[in-house]
Design a protein around this motif. Structure first.
Motif, PDB file in Angstrom:
ATOM      1  N   GLN A   1      11.454  15.460  -7.522  1.00 14.42           N
ATOM      2  CA  GLN A   1      10.018  15.217  -7.591  1.00 14.42           C
ATOM      3  C   GLN A   1       9.582  14.790  -6.194  1.00 14.42           C
ATOM      4  O   GLN A   1      10.258  13.986  -5.554  1.00 14.42           O
ATOM      5  CB  GLN A   1       9.746  14.102  -8.601  1.00 14.42           C
ATOM      6  CG  GLN A   1       8.309  13.831  -8.867  1.00 14.42           C
ATOM      7  CD  GLN A   1       8.145  12.828 -10.009  1.00 14.42           C
ATOM      8  OE1 GLN A   1       9.094  12.486 -10.709  1.00 14.42           O
ATOM      9  NE2 GLN A   1       6.934  12.357 -10.193  1.00 14.42           N
ATOM     10  N   PHE A   2       8.468  15.344  -5.715  1.00 10.93           N
ATOM     11  CA  PHE A   2       8.028  14.988  -4.371  1.00 10.93           C
ATOM     12  C   PHE A   2       6.515  14.968  -4.303  1.00 10.93           C
ATOM     13  O   PHE A   2       5.821  15.584  -5.111  1.00 10.93           O
ATOM     14  CB  PHE A   2       8.588  15.974  -3.331  1.00 10.93           C
ATOM     15  CG  PHE A   2       8.074  17.377  -3.461  1.00 10.93           C
ATOM     16  CD1 PHE A   2       6.966  17.798  -2.738  1.00 10.93           C
ATOM     17  CD2 PHE A   2       8.698  18.285  -4.309  1.00 10.93           C
ATOM     18  CE1 PHE A   2       6.486  19.097  -2.864  1.00 10.93           C
ATOM     19  CE2 PHE A   2       8.228  19.583  -4.433  1.00 10.93           C
ATOM     20  CZ  PHE A   2       7.121  19.992  -3.712  1.00 10.93           C
ATOM     21  N   GLY A   3       6.015  14.230  -3.334  1.00 15.85           N
ATOM     22  CA  GLY A   3       4.579  14.169  -3.134  1.00 15.85           C
ATOM     23  C   GLY A   3       4.227  13.297  -1.960  1.00 15.85           C
ATOM     24  O   GLY A   3       5.092  12.659  -1.348  1.00 15.85           O
ATOM     25  N   MET A   4       2.936  13.275  -1.656  1.00 15.76           N
ATOM     26  CA  MET A   4       2.427  12.386  -0.625  1.00 15.76           C
ATOM     27  C   MET A   4       0.984  12.052  -0.943  1.00 15.76           C
ATOM     28  O   MET A   4       0.292  12.801  -1.636  1.00 15.76           O
ATOM     29  CB  MET A   4       2.558  12.985   0.759  1.00 15.76           C
ATOM     30  CG  MET A   4       1.770  14.242   1.009  1.00 15.76           C
ATOM     31  SD  MET A   4       2.054  14.799   2.674  1.00 15.76           S
ATOM     32  CE  MET A   4       0.388  14.985   3.216  1.00 15.76           C
ATOM     33  N   ALA A   5       0.550  10.890  -0.488  1.00 16.21           N
ATOM     34  CA  ALA A   5      -0.814  10.444  -0.747  1.00 16.21           C
ATOM     35  C   ALA A   5      -1.265   9.539   0.386  1.00 16.21           C
ATOM     36  O   ALA A   5      -0.451   8.871   1.027  1.00 16.21           O
ATOM     37  CB  ALA A   5      -0.891   9.702  -2.074  1.00 16.21           C
ATOM     38  N   THR A   6      -2.572   9.512   0.594  1.00 17.20           N
ATOM     39  CA  THR A   6      -3.186   8.664   1.607  1.00 17.20           C
ATOM     40  C   THR A   6      -4.315   7.886   0.963  1.00 17.20           C
ATOM     41  O   THR A   6      -5.061   8.426   0.149  1.00 17.20           O
ATOM     42  CB  THR A   6      -3.732   9.527   2.773  1.00 17.20           C
ATOM     43  OG1 THR A   6      -2.659  10.314   3.303  1.00 17.20           O
ATOM     44  CG2 THR A   6      -4.303   8.666   3.880  1.00 17.20           C
ATOM     45  N   GLY A   7      -4.425   6.611   1.308  1.00 16.19           N
ATOM     46  CA  GLY A   7      -5.481   5.783   0.756  1.00 16.19           C
ATOM     47  C   GLY A   7      -6.059   4.840   1.789  1.00 16.19           C
ATOM     48  O   GLY A   7      -5.416   4.494   2.776  1.00 16.19           O
ATOM     49  N   LYS A   8      -7.290   4.423   1.533  1.00 16.44           N
ATOM     50  CA  LYS A   8      -8.014   3.556   2.450  1.00 16.44           C
ATOM     51  C   LYS A   8      -8.864   2.598   1.628  1.00 16.44           C
ATOM     52  O   LYS A   8      -9.270   2.908   0.514  1.00 16.44           O
ATOM     53  CB  LYS A   8      -8.901   4.421   3.350  1.00 16.44           C
ATOM     54  CG  LYS A   8      -9.691   3.689   4.391  1.00 16.44           C
ATOM     55  CD  LYS A   8     -10.489   4.686   5.223  1.00 16.44           C
ATOM     56  CE  LYS A   8     -11.314   3.969   6.268  1.00 16.44           C
ATOM     57  NZ  LYS A   8     -12.072   4.916   7.087  1.00 16.44           N
ATOM     58  N   GLY A   9      -9.122   1.434   2.173  1.00 15.21           N
ATOM     59  CA  GLY A   9     -10.019   0.509   1.505  1.00 15.21           C
ATOM     60  C   GLY A   9      -9.304  -0.619   0.796  1.00 15.21           C
ATOM     61  O   GLY A   9      -8.089  -0.795   0.915  1.00 15.21           O
ATOM     62  N   HIS A  10     -10.077  -1.355   0.018  1.00 13.86           N
ATOM     63  CA  HIS A  10      -9.593  -2.576  -0.627  1.00 13.86           C
ATOM     64  C   HIS A  10      -8.395  -2.334  -1.561  1.00 13.86           C
ATOM     65  O   HIS A  10      -7.430  -3.084  -1.533  1.00 13.86           O
ATOM     66  CB  HIS A  10     -10.749  -3.230  -1.392  1.00 13.86           C
ATOM     67  CG  HIS A  10     -10.349  -4.462  -2.136  1.00 13.86           C
ATOM     68  ND1 HIS A  10      -9.930  -5.607  -1.492  1.00 13.86           N
ATOM     69  CD2 HIS A  10     -10.261  -4.713  -3.459  1.00 13.86           C
ATOM     70  CE1 HIS A  10      -9.617  -6.515  -2.393  1.00 13.86           C
ATOM     71  NE2 HIS A  10      -9.819  -6.002  -3.600  1.00 13.86           N
ATOM     72  N   ASN A  11      -8.447  -1.317  -2.384  1.00 14.20           N
ATOM     73  CA  ASN A  11      -7.373  -1.027  -3.345  1.00 14.20           C
ATOM     74  C   ASN A  11      -6.514   0.146  -2.894  1.00 14.20           C
ATOM     75  O   ASN A  11      -6.075   0.938  -3.720  1.00 14.20           O
ATOM     76  CB  ASN A  11      -7.970  -0.733  -4.725  1.00 14.20           C
ATOM     77  CG  ASN A  11      -8.530  -1.960  -5.375  1.00 14.20           C
ATOM     78  OD1 ASN A  11      -8.043  -3.062  -5.138  1.00 14.20           O
ATOM     79  ND2 ASN A  11      -9.551  -1.788  -6.185  1.00 14.20           N
ATOM     80  N   ARG A  12      -6.277   0.266  -1.623  1.00 13.74           N
ATOM     81  CA  ARG A  12      -5.608   1.458  -1.100  1.00 13.74           C
ATOM     82  C   ARG A  12      -4.226   1.691  -1.690  1.00 13.74           C
ATOM     83  O   ARG A  12      -3.854   2.824  -1.951  1.00 13.74           O
ATOM     84  CB  ARG A  12      -5.561   1.428   0.419  1.00 13.74           C
ATOM     85  CG  ARG A  12      -4.741   0.300   1.008  1.00 13.74           C
ATOM     86  CD  ARG A  12      -4.871   0.220   2.508  1.00 13.74           C
ATOM     87  NE  ARG A  12      -3.954  -0.776   3.041  1.00 13.74           N
ATOM     88  CZ  ARG A  12      -3.644  -0.883   4.294  1.00 13.74           C
ATOM     89  NH1 ARG A  12      -4.185  -0.055   5.170  1.00 13.74           N
ATOM     90  NH2 ARG A  12      -2.809  -1.809   4.715  1.00 13.74           N
ATOM     91  N   VAL A  13      -3.443   0.650  -1.945  1.00 12.07           N
ATOM     92  CA  VAL A  13      -2.109   0.888  -2.521  1.00 12.07           C
ATOM     93  C   VAL A  13      -2.186   1.313  -3.977  1.00 12.07           C
ATOM     94  O   VAL A  13      -1.372   2.114  -4.424  1.00 12.07           O
ATOM     95  CB  VAL A  13      -1.141  -0.297  -2.349  1.00 12.07           C
ATOM     96  CG1 VAL A  13      -0.769  -0.498  -0.914  1.00 12.07           C
ATOM     97  CG2 VAL A  13      -1.657  -1.551  -2.969  1.00 12.07           C
ATOM     98  N   ALA A  14      -3.156   0.811  -4.707  1.00  9.37           N
ATOM     99  CA  ALA A  14      -3.321   1.245  -6.098  1.00  9.37           C
ATOM    100  C   ALA A  14      -3.714   2.713  -6.139  1.00  9.37           C
ATOM    101  O   ALA A  14      -3.190   3.485  -6.945  1.00  9.37           O
ATOM    102  CB  ALA A  14      -4.371   0.387  -6.808  1.00  9.37           C
TER     103      ALA A  14
END
Length: 169
Positions: free
Chosen positions: A76-89
């Motif tokens: 299983q593989f993937g990638m994600a990017t997040g920004k802001g207050h809840n970025r890890v969620a």
């Protein structure tokens, strides 16, 4: 199964290409390899290239990747990017829900590799790392071995980016 010999002068993309080619050859009879399509082939190679592109801070190398890939019946593989207050969620959910599975999803997760990058404007905090690890473990199962590395990428600014590989056996 032997660890692939990667030329020491190979850069991230060259390392990823060599590792991927070796995996395809050595594990041709594994369901994860047999499940590859041109789209998933390209997607997995991109994730490998991104993991190996940072040769400095992350401390995840081709041997760590090989440990996840070798002998796995499913990947299983993937990638994600997040920004802001809840970025890890946001990243955790995107990472898991948007990941690609090659093989049988009923098999238990055996190994998890996470390569985490944060921007220098807002570095990854310990509570964010803890949340991300706990989230992935809750999705994959508590029995999986986790290998992770973290590094800084100034281009990410206030964002974080996570690349994931999960082996299932």
């Amino acid at each position: 199964m032997q660890i692939p010999l990667i030329p020491p002068f190979a850069s991230g993309p060259a390392q990823a290409d060599a590792l991927f080619t070796f995996w395809l050859q050595e594990c041709a009879d594994v369901p994860a390899v047999q499940a590859l399509t041109p789209v998933t082939n390209a997607g997995l190679l991109i994730v490998l290239q991104l993991i190996l592109a940072d040769t400095g801070d992350i401390k995840v190398d081709h041997q760590d990747i090989w440990t996840v890939l070798a002998g796995a019946n499913s990947i299983q593989f993937g990638m994600a990017t997040g920004k802001g207050h809840n970025r890890v969620a946001v990243v955790g959910q995107q990472l898991w829900d948007g990941s690609t599975l090659l093989g049988d999803d009923t098999l238990p997760a055996h190994r998890i590799l996470l390569a985490i990058q944060s921007g220098t404007a807002t570095e990854l905090e310990m509570d964010e790392l803890t949340y991300l690890l706990e989230y992935v473990m809750s999705q994959a199962g508590d029995q999986a071995e986790v290998v992770f590395g973290h590094g800084l990428n100034p281009a990410l600014g206030e964002s974080i980016q996570v690349m994931m590989l999960v082996s299932r056996q």
